[in-house]
Structure formats: C-alpha cells, structure tokens
Design a protein around this motif. Structure first.
Motif, PDB file in Angstrom:
ATOM      1  N   LYS A  73      47.129 -14.767 -48.276  1.00 37.28           N
ATOM      2  CA  LYS A  73      47.860 -13.524 -48.506  1.00 37.28           C
ATOM      3  C   LYS A  73      47.872 -13.353 -50.016  1.00 37.28           C
ATOM      4  N   PHE A  74      47.246 -12.271 -50.471  1.00 35.39           N
ATOM      5  CA  PHE A  74      47.186 -12.011 -51.913  1.00 35.39           C
ATOM      6  C   PHE A  74      48.181 -10.915 -52.295  1.00 35.39           C
ATOM      7  N   GLY A  75      48.693 -10.999 -53.490  1.00 38.25           N
ATOM      8  CA  GLY A  75      49.620  -9.976 -53.974  1.00 38.25           C
ATOM      9  C   GLY A  75      50.107 -10.367 -55.348  1.00 38.25           C
ATOM     10  N   SER A  76      51.052  -9.580 -55.866  1.00 37.03           N
ATOM     11  CA  SER A  76      51.644  -9.975 -57.141  1.00 37.03           C
ATOM     12  C   SER A  76      52.442 -11.253 -56.903  1.00 37.03           C
ATOM     13  N   SER A  77      52.417 -12.184 -57.859  1.00 36.34           N
ATOM     14  CA  SER A  77      53.169 -13.432 -57.687  1.00 36.34           C
ATOM     15  C   SER A  77      54.642 -13.123 -57.428  1.00 36.34           C
ATOM     16  N   GLY A  78      55.134 -12.050 -58.073  1.00 40.10           N
ATOM     17  CA  GLY A  78      56.537 -11.669 -57.901  1.00 40.10           C
ATOM     18  C   GLY A  78      56.840 -11.271 -56.464  1.00 40.10           C
ATOM     19  N   SER A  79      55.984 -10.444 -55.866  1.00 51.72           N
ATOM     20  CA  SER A  79      56.263  -9.994 -54.493  1.00 51.72           C
ATOM     21  C   SER A  79      56.041 -11.120 -53.495  1.00 51.72           C
TER      22      SER A  79
ATOM     23  N   PHE B 221      49.389 -18.471 -50.167  1.00 49.70           N
ATOM     24  CA  PHE B 221      49.842 -17.262 -50.855  1.00 49.70           C
ATOM     25  C   PHE B 221      49.320 -17.382 -52.286  1.00 49.70           C
ATOM     26  N   ALA B 222      48.626 -16.354 -52.769  1.00 52.08           N
ATOM     27  CA  ALA B 222      48.042 -16.472 -54.110  1.00 52.08           C
ATOM     28  C   ALA B 222      48.112 -15.163 -54.883  1.00 52.08           C
TER      29      ALA B 222
ATOM     30  N   VAL C 227      36.622 -21.811 -64.217  1.00 52.61           N
ATOM     31  CA  VAL C 227      36.257 -21.468 -65.596  1.00 52.61           C
ATOM     32  C   VAL C 227      34.809 -20.968 -65.649  1.00 52.61           C
ATOM     33  N   THR C 228      33.915 -21.706 -65.026  1.00 50.00           N
ATOM     34  CA  THR C 228      32.493 -21.392 -65.128  1.00 50.00           C
ATOM     35  C   THR C 228      32.122 -20.122 -64.365  1.00 50.00           C
ATOM     36  N   ASP C 229      32.619 -19.993 -63.148  1.00 46.79           N
ATOM     37  CA  ASP C 229      32.154 -18.893 -62.295  1.00 46.79           C
ATOM     38  C   ASP C 229      33.092 -17.697 -62.237  1.00 46.79           C
ATOM     39  N   PHE C 230      34.343 -17.870 -62.612  1.00 46.40           N
ATOM     40  CA  PHE C 230      35.301 -16.769 -62.391  1.00 46.40           C
ATOM     41  C   PHE C 230      36.065 -16.365 -63.649  1.00 46.40           C
TER      42      PHE C 230
ATOM     43  N   THR D 212      38.520 -16.478 -52.436  1.00 46.05           N
ATOM     44  CA  THR D 212      37.726 -16.000 -51.295  1.00 46.05           C
ATOM     45  C   THR D 212      36.319 -16.595 -51.356  1.00 46.05           C
ATOM     46  N   ALA D 213      35.759 -16.622 -52.565  1.00 41.30           N
ATOM     47  CA  ALA D 213      34.400 -17.173 -52.716  1.00 41.30           C
ATOM     48  C   ALA D 213      34.371 -18.684 -52.467  1.00 41.30           C
ATOM     49  N   MET D 214      35.504 -19.339 -52.685  1.00 38.57           N
ATOM     50  CA  MET D 214      35.545 -20.806 -52.537  1.00 38.57           C
ATOM     51  C   MET D 214      36.132 -21.253 -51.195  1.00 38.57           C
ATOM     52  N   THR D 215      36.243 -20.323 -50.274  1.00 40.38           N
ATOM     53  CA  THR D 215      36.881 -20.648 -48.989  1.00 40.38           C
ATOM     54  C   THR D 215      36.203 -21.823 -48.279  1.00 40.38           C
ATOM     55  N   ASP D 216      34.867 -21.826 -48.281  1.00 41.52           N
ATOM     56  CA  ASP D 216      34.160 -22.914 -47.590  1.00 41.52           C
ATOM     57  C   ASP D 216      34.516 -24.272 -48.181  1.00 41.52           C
ATOM     58  N   GLU D 217      34.583 -24.315 -49.528  1.00 40.75           N
ATOM     59  CA  GLU D 217      34.933 -25.587 -50.181  1.00 40.75           C
ATOM     60  C   GLU D 217      36.353 -26.026 -49.812  1.00 40.75           C
ATOM     61  N   LEU D 218      37.266 -25.043 -49.809  1.00 37.95           N
ATOM     62  CA  LEU D 218      38.660 -25.365 -49.477  1.00 37.95           C
ATOM     63  C   LEU D 218      38.771 -25.827 -48.024  1.00 37.95           C
ATOM     64  N   ARG D 219      37.966 -25.213 -47.160  1.00 39.40           N
ATOM     65  CA  ARG D 219      37.970 -25.597 -45.744  1.00 39.40           C
ATOM     66  C   ARG D 219      37.462 -27.043 -45.600  1.00 39.40           C
ATOM     67  N   THR D 220      36.400 -27.345 -46.356  1.00 36.47           N
ATOM     68  CA  THR D 220      35.837 -28.699 -46.284  1.00 36.47           C
ATOM     69  C   THR D 220      36.843 -29.722 -46.800  1.00 36.47           C
ATOM     70  N   GLU D 221      37.487 -29.399 -47.922  1.00 38.51           N
ATOM     71  CA  GLU D 221      38.435 -30.343 -48.524  1.00 38.51           C
ATOM     72  C   GLU D 221      39.633 -30.614 -47.621  1.00 38.51           C
ATOM     73  N   SER D 222      40.132 -29.535 -46.990  1.00 38.72           N
ATOM     74  CA  SER D 222      41.361 -29.698 -46.191  1.00 38.72           C
ATOM     75  C   SER D 222      41.054 -30.074 -44.748  1.00 38.72           C
ATOM     76  N   GLY D 223      39.858 -29.746 -44.288  1.00 40.06           N
ATOM     77  CA  GLY D 223      39.530 -29.968 -42.877  1.00 40.06           C
ATOM     78  C   GLY D 223      40.185 -28.942 -41.980  1.00 40.06           C
TER      79      GLY D 223
END
Lengths: 260, 267
Positions: free
Chosen positions: B65-71, B38-39, B257-260, B48-59
């Motif tokens: 699910k994106f939305g306001s942090s409050g909701s 949840f982000a 920081v660099t890309d986003f 979304t752009a870093m999904t492949d990296e996150l997939r590699t890191e976590s296996g």
C-alpha cells in the motif's frame, strides 16, 4: 404473516443501523471540548470561507443554467428528453474523481479546450474557478432532475392560458412557470448546494488543495485527519449537522410546495 | 419436475464452486503466506521493481500500500496492521504509534526542483530563486507529507540565504498541494504544473522528468535538505525478520542507490 412482518422489521432496523451507527460513532467520539478550537483553527476557518464562497457561486450557476435546461427538457420530444436526461445524470453516477479527470482533460492547460484558454492567458486548474466548475459539474444534475420532473407534472392549462393572454414564451416562463414551481427550484437549489459543499473528488483532482485558496471543508477534513484527527472529527460533525439542516430545510420546503 | 431442476442447478453450482476452489489453490504461493508492506509513494517504483527479490528473501507473497508516509501512519494509528512500514523520516513512525527505536535507516534522498523534460520551465527554473517568478505553476507536497515538510525547510533556508525581501512562504509560491510525492509528479507529467519540489530519486526511473538537486549549501549557508528513509517492523514473524535483514543490508541499499536514484546513508 406476523412472523414475516417481524423479519422485515428486523431487516429495516439493520438497514437503519448501517446508516446510523457511523453517525452515532462520530458524535460519541468527537472531542466536544475542542470544538471551539475549530473557529480559531486556520485550516478550518479558511476552508469554511472557501467552501461558502465557491458553493454559493456554484449553486447560483446551477440555478441560472439548470432551470432553463430543465424547462427545455420538459418541453422537448421524448427522444431528446431521454438523451438529455441520460447526459445530465452522468455526473451523478460517475465517481467524482473521474469527473475531475474529465474536467482536467477538457479544461486543463493541455486539455482539449484548455489549450485555447491558455493561449488567451487563462489557466483554470488549481484556481477557485476550478473549484466552482467541479462543484457545478457534480451538483447541477440534482437541480435539473428535481426541477424537470416538477415542470413536467405542472398544470399545462395555466401555460396555455398565459399564451392566450398574450404572454410570450420567455414571459410565460418567468411570470407563470417559475412562480408556480418556486418550491421545487428552491428544493433543487438546496440539494445542489449540499452536493457542492460536500464535493471532494473532482475538486481535489481539478482544483487541487491549497489552504486559503482552493481547500474546501472536505479537503480540510482529509488533511486534518493526518495531523489532528480530533479536529478532523470536529469538522466532520459540523458537516453532518449541516447535512441534517439541509434535510430539514428540504422537508419544510417540500411540505410548503406540496401545500401550495 | 421442478425439484429435479433445482437439484440439477445445485449439483452444477457445487461442481462449479469445487472447480473454482481448485483453480484458486493452484495459484496460491508455495508457502501460503504474505507480507503486507506500507511504503512511502516515493519508494513505489523501486519496491515494485524489486518484488521478486523481496518474495525470494521472505518466502512469501508481497502486497503493497503506497501513499504519503503521513497518511499511512494515520491508517496504522487507526488500526491497520501491515507487516512492515517503510517511511520517509521518523515523524510518521512516531505518529503511527510504532516504536521508533525499532526503525532502521536505509537510504536518503535530496530535495530537487523537478520539471517536465524539454519544457520551458526545465530550462528556466534551475535554482530556488527562479521559483519566485509568478509565471510558473508550482506544486508542493502537503505539509502532512514528509516531502512537504522538507520543501518548507528548504524554502525557509532559501529565505535566510537570499534575504527576507523575498517571500518564500508556501502560500505565496505554491499553486497547489498534493497529498504525496507521486501525485505531484503526475501533475507535472500531465503538463498541469510547471515545477514541483520533490525527491531527486523521482527522476531515476522516469525519463519524462528533469531533476535539479538543490545544493546543500549556498554562499556557505545551509540550503538543500535530505530525507532519510526508514524501515520499521510491525510484527516479529520470521518472514518479516528475514525481510528486515535484507532491507537493512548493503545489497538492498546499493540497489536503491544504483538503480533508483537514492543516496547512500552518510556514515
């Protein structure tokens, strides 16, 4: 035979449970001791005021525009009537948020007609007018479909008699048709009003949600859910009670029109 | 004859289902696990752009699910069980019922005045006091969203800095509110709003927008505000722990920081 009937009853009970359980859940969990806070809550009271203002204007417009449309449809050829009915029914089956995008596409500042309005200094999005237009868009079909079916089934001999007596088409409509179908018009207006009060998707897309300006009750419930879910439940109960009131109002109205 | 036909239909259905099942298993991930994140909607482009990296890191497969942090917090409080919660600020972590002590700061983002690139507003609205002009259609995040809270703080600061003769109240200035930062930006891109107050990081990957960061100080007094993003683990599974380690690493924050367009944490 008896076993079949029992199984059908079991399915019917299940169907009633699908509708009743969430409502029961809401009434059980709502913090009744906090209900009085709703009246002093800025968000709730402002939303109630905006909802009443906009929904009543939208309902009046539904009647002013929808009743003549229903009459025209009832007198049109089968082909025209089928086409008109299909068009009028679209907002009923359309997801409301799609209705909001459609309104924005047409009447937004960069919209097909909104650009022209902007050149005249008129900007509709994020105004109360936009709330009314959203409600009108989603609510009018309920009135038109209810009234048109009544117009089609009414005794046409009375209309012919009025014509013979020298009534013109407009006077026949206002002095003969409308008094005869008053019950259906009122029932249609109540249905349209209820739909306008509950409108959320089209409004939040086209009119936005700003407290004391464009935020209606459903939007207020949505906002309160994030910071005070107990009050959100309280406001939801108010809306359920309103819906039940509308159903009872319609019931007595339909019974009256049936007796007339 | 009828029985034979029914049997044939049943056999066909069983074969079809078996084939479907085979097809599904072939598309499953090798590790057959998934991590639900949840982000905050302002992180949507980056994650979304870093999904492949996150997939590699976590296996594991990653779902969002994106939305306001409050909701999102309200959803978690109501019983949703994602694996990780990436929020703007810690108020929503507390609201979600999670332990704020487990939250780790990642990056920051300043509040900015955002307009559509090339629009009249992009030339004329360059400072907070320009918002006072009634001709602009201004959108703010709802107060339930962290970007709305931040906007209120900045407007209060502006009132203090520029004097109380100006009404910097939300209701006096805003034409509408949106439930999250992304929704606001969409309205600017569509041309329905002239200007919105949201995160400066919004402009990094969107060439249709112009961001003017509100300066931290004006005439020696506080004006601009920043929001800090946090990651909070919701369970202690090995894949979540691996992702948490990655998300709190210098590599992850440097990418943001660099890309986003996010800002590094001030040590």
């Amino acid at each position: 035979m008896r076993r079949t009937a029992k199984s059908l009853i079991a399915i019917a009970v299940l169907a009633v449970a699908v509708v009743a359980i969430p409502i029961i859940g809401l009434f059980v969990r709502v913090p009744w001791t906090r209900m009085s806070e709703l009246w002093s809550n800025d968000t709730a009271s402002a939303a109630l005021r905006i909802t009443l203002q906009t929904s009543l204007v939208a309902t009046a417009l539904c009647v002013l525009l929808g009743v003549p449309l229903a009459w025209a449809m009832s007198n049109a050829s089968d082909k025209v009537r089928t086409l008109a009915r299909a068009l009028v029914t679209v907002p009923v089956v359309l997801p409301p948020v799609v209705g909001g995008i459609a309104l924005l596409s047409a009447l937004g500042r960069k919209g097909v007609f909104g650009g022209f309005l902007s050149s005249l200094g008129i900007s509709l999005p994020f105004t109360q007018t936009a709330v009314v237009l959203s409600q009108l868009f989603v609510a009018m079909p309920f009135l038109v479909l209810a009234v048109e079916s009544q117009f089609r089934t009414m005794d046409r001999g009375v209309i012919d008699a009025a014509r013979v007596m020298g009534f013109g088409p407009f006077r026949t409509f206002t002095h003969v048709v409308l008094p005869m179908t008053k019950g259906s018009v009122i029932a249609g207006a109540i249905l349209a009003w209820a739909r306008a009060v509950g409108e959320f998707g089209a409004s939040i897309t086209f009119a936005g949600s700003l407290k004391a300006k464009t935020q209606t009750l459903p939007m207020a419930v949505y906002e309160l859910l994030e910071r005070d879910w107990e009050l959100a439940m309280g406001l939801s109960v108010v809306m359920v009670i309103f819906a039940i009131g509308v159903i009872f109002g319609l019931r007595s109205q339909l019974l009256n029109s049936g007796n007339a | 004859m009828h029985a034979v036909k029914v049997k044939r239909v049943c056999v066909t259905a069983v074969v079809a289902l078996s084939l479907t099942a085979c097809g599904e298993s072939s598309t499953d991930s090798a590790d057959d696990c998934s991590v639900e994140i949840f982000a905050a909607s302002s992180l949507s482009s980056a994650l979304t752009a870093m999904t492949d990296e996150l997939r590699t890191e976590s296996g594991c497969d990653i779902t969002y699910k994106f939305g306001s942090s409050g909701s999102l917090a309200a959803t978690i409080e109501a019983g949703a069980t994602p694996d990780l919660f990436l929020s703007s600020g810690t108020t929503s972590v507390t609201a979600s019922g999670l332990d704020v002590k487990t939250s780790r700061a990642i990056v920051e983002s300043s509040l900015a005045i955002i307009t559509s690139k090339g629009s009249v507003a992009s030339r004329e609205v360059i400072a907070v006091d320009d918002l006072l002009e009634k001709k602009w259609k201004l959108g703010l995040c709802a107060t339930t969203a962290p970007c709305g809270e931040l906007a209120d703080e900045v407007l209060t600061n502006a009132g203090d800095v520029l004097g109380n003769t100006f009404d910097f109240g939300r209701n006096a200035l805003a034409d509408t509110e949106a439930i999250n930062a992304s929704d606001l930006l969409t309205k600017v891109e569509m041309g329905e709003l002239d200007v919105v107050l949201s995160y400066a990081s919004s402009c990094a990957d969107n060439s249709d927008l112009t961001c003017t960061v509100i300066p931290a100080e004006l005439d020696g007094r506080r004006l601009g505000e920043k929001s800090t993003y946090f990651v909070t683990p919701i369970n202690g599974s090995s894949q979540v722990t691996r992702l948490l380690t990655f998300m709190t690493s210098a590599k992850f924050s440097e990418r943001l920081v660099t890309d986003f367009g996010f800002e590094a944490l001030v040590k």
